[in-house]
Design an enzyme around this catalytic site. Sequence first.
Site, short mmCIF file in Angstrom:
data_model
loop_
_atom_site.label_atom_id
_atom_site.label_comp_id
_atom_site.label_asym_id
_atom_site.label_seq_id
_atom_site.Cartn_x
_atom_site.Cartn_y
_atom_site.Cartn_z
N SER A 30 0.81 -1.22 0.00
CA SER A 30 0.00 0.00 0.00
C SER A 30 0.84 1.27 0.00
CB SER A 30 -0.93 -0.02 1.22
OG SER A 30 -0.16 -0.11 2.41
N ASP A 85 10.33 0.84 -2.23
CA ASP A 85 9.41 -0.16 -1.69
C ASP A 85 9.15 0.10 -0.22
OD1 ASP A 85 9.29 -3.84 -2.08
OD2 ASP A 85 7.76 -2.35 -1.55
N ASP A 88 7.56 -3.95 6.31
CA ASP A 88 6.67 -4.26 7.44
C ASP A 88 7.29 -3.85 8.77
OD1 ASP A 88 4.55 -5.64 5.92
OD2 ASP A 88 6.19 -7.00 5.44
N LYS A 98 10.08 -7.83 5.32
CA LYS A 98 9.16 -7.63 4.20
C LYS A 98 8.48 -8.93 3.88
CE LYS A 98 10.35 -5.25 0.63
NZ LYS A 98 9.03 -4.61 0.73
N GLY A 101 2.92 -8.85 2.35
CA GLY A 101 2.08 -8.77 1.15
C GLY A 101 2.34 -9.92 0.20
N GLU A 107 10.75 -9.20 -4.70
CA GLU A 107 11.27 -7.95 -4.13
C GLU A 107 12.74 -8.09 -3.82
OE1 GLU A 107 8.67 -7.55 -0.79
OE2 GLU A 107 7.30 -6.22 -1.86
N LYS A 125 6.05 1.48 11.45
CA LYS A 125 6.84 0.30 11.04
C LYS A 125 8.16 0.20 11.82
CE LYS A 125 3.80 -0.57 7.79
NZ LYS A 125 4.20 -0.70 6.39
O1 DER Z 1 4.89 -7.39 1.51
C1 DER Z 1 5.77 -6.54 1.27
O2 DER Z 1 6.96 -6.82 1.12
C2 DER Z 1 5.35 -5.09 1.33
O3 DER Z 1 6.28 -4.29 0.62
C3 DER Z 1 5.36 -4.69 2.79
O4 DER Z 1 6.65 -4.89 3.26
C4 DER Z 1 4.90 -3.26 3.00
O5 DER Z 1 3.54 -3.22 2.70
P1 DER Z 1 2.66 -1.92 3.10
O6 DER Z 1 3.35 -0.75 2.40
O7 DER Z 1 1.31 -2.22 2.54
O8 DER Z 1 2.68 -1.80 4.58
#
Ligand code: DER
Length: 235
Positions: A30, A85, A88, A98, A101, A107, A125
């Site tokens: 997000s 990017d 979490d 990470k 998601g 990634e 975070k």
């Molecule tokens: O799943 C992932 O790797 C996402 O990049 C996560 O680390 C961050 O997701 P968010 O921006 O929705 O909190």
Amino acid sequence: LTQDDLKKIAAYKAVEFVESGMVLGLGTGSTAKHAIDRIGELLSQKKLTNIIGIPTSTQTHEQALGLGIPLSDLDTHPVLDLAIDGADEVDPDMNLVKGRGGSLLREKMIEGCCKKFVVIVDESKLVDYIGGSGLALPVEIVPFCWKFTAMKLESMFMEAGCVAKLRVENGNGKAYVTDNGNYIVDLYLKKDIGDLRAAGDAILRLAGVVEHGMFIDMATTLIVAGELGVTVRNK
Ligand code: DER
């Protein structure tokens, strides 16, 4: 300011690092969504030109396609200028969790090939140590005998009070399947696992493991948006 407002502020700040002609790693989640929207907007306004995006998930691929961002892959571009990017968790050394998601493998592949990896987060975070949020530390594993692999992972971190859970689709209880056709086991830790590199190497030595969601010493820049403003920190 809502959490999403903060994510958008961090994302827009990161896009200030994007220059025309760059090959970009496009993150997933997000927060990264806002950065990709912004890149699309600047391209449509011709404020950015000649951008090539390397998406880190099918979800991001779809979003970027919809925005008209030219896309490619690592086979064509094995070195990228910049990746943006979310994360979490971020610890004080800019190590990341990470993968909540589900996109950690692509990634990590893509963000490992970038000259600059800009991480964008809202202040929620930030953690004192990896696993400190008490939320999932994801590990991508092959579906074959997943129970065995999950059990091996859980016993590996027994001292840290680890509980391993297979990630299931919301609602129907079926195993979540990643873009790569694998499963994810989420590790829930009660204590600091200490040496992250040793822990990561031990996880990768399990034959059924594909990759883990600790991004150790990979981020080059951290952008944190909080109630008091946005900060940019270089490694
Ligand atoms: O799943 C992932 O790797 C996402 O990049 C996560 O680390 C961050 O997701 P968010 O921006 O929705 O909190």
